[in-house]
Motif scaffolding. Structure first.
Motif, PDB file in Angstrom:
ATOM      1  N   ALA A  54      23.466   9.120  36.492  1.00  0.00           N
ATOM      2  CA  ALA A  54      24.530   8.588  37.153  1.00  0.00           C
ATOM      3  C   ALA A  54      25.870   8.434  36.238  1.00  0.00           C
ATOM      4  O   ALA A  54      26.880   8.439  36.385  1.00  0.00           O
ATOM      5  N   LEU A  55      25.612   8.174  34.805  1.00  0.00           N
ATOM      6  CA  LEU A  55      26.442   7.946  33.814  1.00  0.00           C
ATOM      7  C   LEU A  55      27.184   9.366  33.635  1.00  0.00           C
ATOM      8  O   LEU A  55      28.653   9.344  33.568  1.00  0.00           O
ATOM      9  N   ARG A  56      26.505  10.507  33.654  1.00  0.00           N
ATOM     10  CA  ARG A  56      27.075  11.995  33.615  1.00  0.00           C
ATOM     11  C   ARG A  56      28.006  11.992  34.876  1.00  0.00           C
ATOM     12  O   ARG A  56      28.902  12.763  34.799  1.00  0.00           O
ATOM     13  N   THR A  96      29.895   6.404  19.464  1.00  0.00           N
ATOM     14  CA  THR A  96      28.473   6.524  19.826  1.00  0.00           C
ATOM     15  C   THR A  96      27.556   5.297  19.463  1.00  0.00           C
ATOM     16  O   THR A  96      26.574   5.152  19.817  1.00  0.00           O
ATOM     17  N   ARG A  97      28.275   4.522  18.326  1.00  0.00           N
ATOM     18  CA  ARG A  97      27.483   3.362  18.221  1.00  0.00           C
ATOM     19  C   ARG A  97      28.092   2.358  18.844  1.00  0.00           C
ATOM     20  O   ARG A  97      27.587   1.030  18.538  1.00  0.00           O
ATOM     21  N   ALA A 133      32.226  10.588  27.122  1.00  0.00           N
ATOM     22  CA  ALA A 133      32.259  11.347  25.756  1.00  0.00           C
ATOM     23  C   ALA A 133      31.155  11.209  24.914  1.00  0.00           C
ATOM     24  O   ALA A 133      30.837  11.979  23.959  1.00  0.00           O
ATOM     25  N   VAL A 134      30.421  10.017  24.874  1.00  0.00           N
ATOM     26  CA  VAL A 134      29.333   9.774  24.073  1.00  0.00           C
ATOM     27  C   VAL A 134      28.206  10.551  24.569  1.00  0.00           C
ATOM     28  O   VAL A 134      27.378  11.168  23.672  1.00  0.00           O
ATOM     29  N   ILE A 135      28.032  10.885  25.868  1.00  0.00           N
ATOM     30  CA  ILE A 135      26.921  11.707  26.271  1.00  0.00           C
ATOM     31  C   ILE A 135      27.193  13.124  25.816  1.00  0.00           C
ATOM     32  O   ILE A 135      26.500  13.739  25.512  1.00  0.00           O
TER      33      ILE A 135
END
Length: 212
Positions: free
Chosen positions: A94-96, A161-162, A199-201
């Motif tokens: 879902a995030l993607r 990412t943190r 972006a993090v993914i």
């Protein structure tokens, strides 16, 4: 300005509970409901909400595909996934697909309210540890744009990412928040990411950052 919310969940009891929490909070209001993924799009088109609270496991059409269809709209609402388990491949998908974040169904009412206000303001509701755990189970993939990041943009992405905010990234790199905002915008553009979560993914999936 009142934040307009649509609830998408196949369980009547869950929707009723969410409605009570949201409608009792000043500045928030529920403007529509959907009991399955296929019904979400017509409700959104009719009510034009700011935020959709989306269950991922629903009949007819799951929340992943429903999210994908919503984010393809010309003026898409923010999508906040509401799920039972954080380490769930459905959440990752879902995030993607473009969801702006996720929230556990066991979250406290004040956490739900904060999450809705946060994504409505344009921020992503990011849980770095959970996304890292989900990404660790996924094979690496080539993500176009990663190799075009400048050194400073790479630094900014690593800090994203943190789960750091623009202000926290600015303090870490000893630059102004406006500079960080520019770098974040460049990162999203180069990665073809809709928001910080995507972006993090991309950072994890490409191997730019190691889930370990």
């Amino acid at each position: 300005m009142t934040i307009r919310v649509v609830l998408a969940d196949d369980e009547d009891l869950i929707r009723a509970g969410l409605r009570i929490i949201i409608d009792t909070e000043p500045g928030l209001t529920v403007v529509g409901e959907a009991a399955d993924g296929a019904a979400v799009l017509p409700v959104v088109r009719r009510e034009r909400p700011d935020v959709v609270l989306m269950d991922v496991r629903m009949p007819a059409l799951d929340g992943i595909e429903a999210t994908r269809r919503l984010t393809a709209l010309e003026e898409p609402p923010k999508v906040l996934v509401v799920t039972t388990f954080e380490n769930d491949d459905y959440v990752y998908d879902a995030l993607r697909a473009g969801a702006d974040g996720f929230l556990l169904k066991r979250a406290r009412p004040e956490e739900l309210v904060r999450a809705v206000k946060l994504v409505a303001s344009g921020e992503s509701l990011l849980f770095p540890a959970a996304i890292r755990a989900l990404a660790a189970r996924r094979p690496g993939a080539r993500v176009p744009g990663v190799d075009r990041l400048t050194g400073r943009e790479g630094d900014v992405l690593r800090l994203m990412t943190r789960g750091l905010s623009n202000g926290e990234i600015a303090a870490e790199l000893v630059v102004s928040p406006e500079t960080v905002k520019t770098h974040v915008g460049n990162v999203l553009t180069k990665l073809g990411a809709r928001d910080r979560t995507q972006a993090v993914i991309a950072a994890y999936e490409s191997g730019f950052v190691s889930p370990g």
